[in-house]
Design an enzyme around this catalytic site. Structure first.
Site, PDB file in Angstrom:
ATOM      1  N   GLY A  10       0.804  -1.215   0.000  1.00  0.00           N
ATOM      2  CA  GLY A  10       0.000   0.000   0.000  1.00  0.00           C
ATOM      3  C   GLY A  10       0.835   1.262   0.000  1.00  0.00           C
ATOM      4  N   PHE A  11       0.159   2.376   0.164  1.00  0.00           N
ATOM      5  CA  PHE A  11       0.785   3.701   0.105  1.00  0.00           C
ATOM      6  C   PHE A  11       1.887   3.860   1.158  1.00  0.00           C
ATOM      7  CE2 PHE A  11      -0.039   8.218   1.772  1.00  0.00           C
ATOM      8  CZ  PHE A  11       1.020   8.755   1.053  1.00  0.00           C
ATOM      9  N   ILE A  12       1.544   3.708   2.413  1.00  0.00           N
ATOM     10  CA  ILE A  12       2.547   3.851   3.473  1.00  0.00           C
ATOM     11  C   ILE A  12       3.526   2.686   3.424  1.00  0.00           C
ATOM     12  CG2 ILE A  12       2.922   3.988   5.960  1.00  0.00           C
ATOM     13  CD1 ILE A  12       0.118   5.193   6.218  1.00  0.00           C
ATOM     14  N   TYR A 152     -14.769   1.789  11.463  1.00  0.00           N
ATOM     15  CA  TYR A 152     -13.322   1.786  11.227  1.00  0.00           C
ATOM     16  C   TYR A 152     -12.579   2.230  12.480  1.00  0.00           C
ATOM     17  CZ  TYR A 152      -8.739   3.360   9.656  1.00  0.00           C
ATOM     18  OH  TYR A 152      -7.378   3.566   9.548  1.00  0.00           O
ATOM     19  N   LYS A 156     -10.033  -0.023  15.004  1.00  0.00           N
ATOM     20  CA  LYS A 156      -8.649   0.325  15.320  1.00  0.00           C
ATOM     21  C   LYS A 156      -8.422   0.385  16.829  1.00  0.00           C
ATOM     22  CE  LYS A 156      -6.363   0.735  11.445  1.00  0.00           C
ATOM     23  NZ  LYS A 156      -5.140  -0.075  11.191  1.00  0.00           N
TER      24      LYS A 156
END
Length: 322
Positions: A10-12, A152, A156
């Site tokens: 993914g992005f990170i 979401y 978390k």
């Protein structure tokens, strides 16, 4: 270090993988190339590092306990960096069961595999959304985080609590990093900065939820990567840490920054605030500064310009290829 990196395509994760490889670590990436957004984006990220002998990619799901156990048996992991998650506040309202399954049960699967294999170190990617719509700013890690506004966010927070349980029971060293709105080149295409940039350049209206007064603590991806790596270097005990830019900007001002970077004016289509959205986020990073020496280095104006430059270069490259 020999590191299991979940969500590494993914992005990170892809940015982190490249930096860790530069520093001489071995990365085993586990990613299911989820279809939340076009998996081609993730596959391109993976291809950038596939030729590195210290990088090993495995396509699969963190909820697959047999696969996860096989990876732990195959590789002698020193630590786990757990970034994999079902992302998105608003979509989680529509499918809360999926978000809990991936984000909570997936985290539990990893923690159990760690316990069985004797691996005791994890950096877990949490979210600023766990603070809910707190009126008290900046957000401090000791603030009560028991009123999340979306599935979401709740997932978390639940995963953070699981991490603490395994720290208590088995002595795991786990840092839960609460990321604040990460952005930068190659970010997810459905994120606001990406959508705004694309729409403005194409003369299309951008959708703005609310009156533009909501604010976010945007954090450039290089600063997030720095926070993760510093956590790996200082991983001891159980800690919850804010990793943010600590310089929030309103949505209205953000749009103006993007307009200046593009040299274009946005056409705005306003809609009501959406369920699950919060009014503001703002990271107090005192604890991260003290424990990790963490300090963000990229101002929003500079980060947006770098994103816009990257976006234009990508569009030019596509035109040339056509």
């Amino acid at each position: 270090m020999n590191i299991l990196l979940t969500g590494g395509a993914g992005f990170i994760g892809s940015n982190l993988a490249r930096q860790l490889l530069k520093e001489g670590h071995q990365i085993i990436c586990l990613d299911n190339l989820d279809t939340y957004y076009n998996p081609d984006h993730k596959w391109r990220n993976v291809q950038q590092t596939l030729n590195n002998r210290d990088y090993h990619f495995h396509e699969g799901d963190i909820r697959d306990s047999e696969l996860v156990d096989t990876l732990f048996r195959t590789y002698a992991f020193d630590a786990v960096v757990h970034l994999a998650a079902r992302a998105g506040v608003r979509p989680s309202v529509q499918d809360p069961a999926l978000y809990y399954d991936v984000n909570v049960n997936g985290t539990l699967t990893l923690l159990q595999a760690m316990q069985r294999s004797g691996v005791s170190k994890m950096v877990f990617a949490s979210s600023s959304s766990v603070y809910g719509d707190s009126p008290q700013v900046p957000f401090v890690e000791t603030d009560t985080a028991d009123r999340p506004l979306s599935p979401y966010a709740a997932s978390k927070r639940a995963a953070e609590l699981l991490c603490h349980t395994f720290h208590h029971l088995y002595g795991f060293d786990i840092f839960c990093l609460r990321f604040f709105t990460v952005y930068g080149p190659n970010q997810r295409p459905e994120m606001a900065i990406s959508q705004f940039t694309d729409s403005i350049l194409n003369g299309q209206a951008i959708t703005v939820f609310g009156d533009g007064s909501t604010s976010r603590d945007y954090t450039y991806v290089d600063d997030i990567v720095s926070g993760i790596i510093r956590s790996l270097e200082n991983l001891r005990g159980y800690e919850v840490l804010n990793i943010g830019g600590s310089d929030p900007i309103s949505l209205a001002d953000l749009i103006q920054v993007i307009e200046r970077a593009l040299g274009e004016t946005a056409i705005i289509n306003r809609l009501p605030m959406q369920p699950g959205d919060v009014q503001q986020t703002y990271a107090d990073i005192t604890k991260a500064a003290q424990l990790l020496g963490y300090q963000p280095t990229v101002r929003v104006e500079d980060g947006i310009q770098q994103f816009v430059d990257w976006y234009r270069a990508r569009q030019d490259a596509r035109f040339v290829m056509q």
